[in-house]
Write an enzyme that holds these catalytic residues in place. Structure first.
Site: not given
Length: 425
Positions: A210-211
């Site tokens: 998600r990063n």
């Protein structure tokens, strides 16, 4: 014959997405039905139900399933499932037996729901769900609630739900605009399985992202490539919390890394359409559960997987896999979770080792290490601070600097203990 792990639940891929004439007929029917506006989270869940990502689910949970999932990690029939999948509303007029159209915020009709049960969740029941799903190992409820309403996006999401949940089977009419926005990256379970079958893969790991992909993520993916047939770098392309980096930027970073630093034949760059729940350990189990539907049998679980703030201990998302009720040898194997965790310790760049390492391989002190985390990277970039050498590949940092330079409004990035390295020995 496919050599991949079977879908979860023992029923094959349960795909609720209509096609062809059935889809066109259902779209016409939906126009005449009562419209229920849904949240972005429910929209993502609809799409996952449509493409088979949530197999064996074929709709939204009844209260017995909701309660059993919160309490026992299983559906009412005993099938393993770690987080509730519900459709909430404040509409008083809907009743059991109705068919309703589920509509996104921009007017797209995503599904027709056959309402089999309508049940109310009191504020006390919502709080109970939050404690079961989001509190983790913490046993101090007061301390949890002192900070959760202000700082935990998953708790805010549940407490902000409508008064009622609508349960029942769905016919899914739309995948949204993911195919147009992420061509070749947004892939259904069937499509990823087809790619892996064509490669002859049988033993596959997934890296959840998600990063933006930094050196630690790259290291984890390459560990998986060394011991498996291949790795799926599987990014969340649904909604995140304010301050997180949007999917199109992250996908560009990943593809740049694959093009320059991976053997492409051993990697698939893909995305899935959920919103983050930030449920830490429970979400790690969800990630493994739906990855099994994509044909994946190993889930890479590192430090503070799917966490937020300081709500979870460093490796709680690994430890929970040792506590779930269905493991190898379950009497009904179809109901068990087959996808297993590939547990990885702290990873970092060590100057004395002169390369990437982990706590299991590096004998040096934390003063010799570059502590890597997505939060730490976002904080530095958002504040215009220099990024420490060996934190990320320069090609990726260039993309990220360009993104931040174009922002007109920035969100403060809070640094939790796990991301800062304060808890490293």
């Amino acid at each position: 014959m496919s050599r991949l792990v079977p879908p979860h639940g023992g029923k094959g891929l349960v795909e609720c997405l209509l096609k062809g004439k059935a889809l066109e007929d259902a779209k016409k029917k939906a126009e005449g039905l009562k419209k229920i506006e849904i949240s972005d989270r429910v929209k993502g869940d609809c799409i996952m139900l449509g493409i088979g990502g949530f197999s064996p689910l074929n709709g939204f949970m009844k209260k017995a399933d909701w309660k059993s999932v919160c309490e026992k990690f299983t559906l009412a029939d005993g099938t393993f499932w770690p987080v509730p999948v519900v459709c909430d509303t404040n509409d008083e007029s809907v009743k059991a037996g109705d068919e309703v159209a589920l509509v996104g915020k921009k007017g797209t009709i995503y599904a027709i729901l056959k309402v089999e049960e309508k049940y109310e969740l009191s504020e006390a029941e919502k709080k109970w769900e939050c404690e079961m799903v989001f509190k983790g190992n913490g046993d101090d409820s007061k301390k949890f609630w002192d900070v959760a309403l202000a700082d935990h996006p998953g708790v805010q999401m549940v407490m902000g739900q409508g008064k009622y949940n609508l349960a029942g089977t769905v016919q899914v009419l739309s995948e949204g605009d993911y195919r147009e926005k992420f061509p070749g990256v947004y892939l259904t379970p069937a499509e990823i399985r087809a790619q892996m079958d064509a490669k002859g893969w049988a033993n596959v790991a997934a890296l959840q992202l998600r990063n933006p992909m930094h050196r630690s993520h790259e290291f984890l993916a390459k560990i998986a490539v060394e011991v498996c047939d291949g790795v799926v770098i599987h990014s969340l392309i649904g909604n995140l919390k304010p301050g997180d980096i949007p999917a199109d930027v992250r996908i560009k970073c990943i593809q740049t890394l694959i093009d320059k630093y991976f053997v492409k034949e051993n990697v698939i760059n893909a995305g899935y359409p959920l919103d983050m729940r930030y449920a830490g350990p429970r979400e790690a189990l969800l990630h493994a559960t739906f990855r099994q539907n994509y044909g994946i049998n190993w889930m890479l679980i590192g430090r503070d997987h799917a966490g937020v703030g300081d709500f979870y201990t460093l490796f709680e998302a690994q430890e929970i896999f040792d506590k779930i009720p269905y493991q190898d040898g379950c009497a009904d194997a179809g109901k068990a979770l087959i996808c297993k965790p590939m547990k990885i310790d702290w990873t970092f760049y060590c100057f004395k080792c002169d390369g990437m390492a982990s706590m299991r391989t590096c004998p040096h002190t934390k003063e010799d290490r570059v502590i890597l985390s997505g939060t730490k990277l976002r904080k530095a970039l958002s504040e215009g601070q220099p990024v420490v050498d060996h934190f990320g590949r320069e090609e990726v940092l260039e993309i990220l600097r360009g993104y931040y330079a174009g922002l007109t409004e920035k969100v403060e990035v809070k640094m939790q203990k796990a991301a800062s390295g304060a808890t490293m020995k």
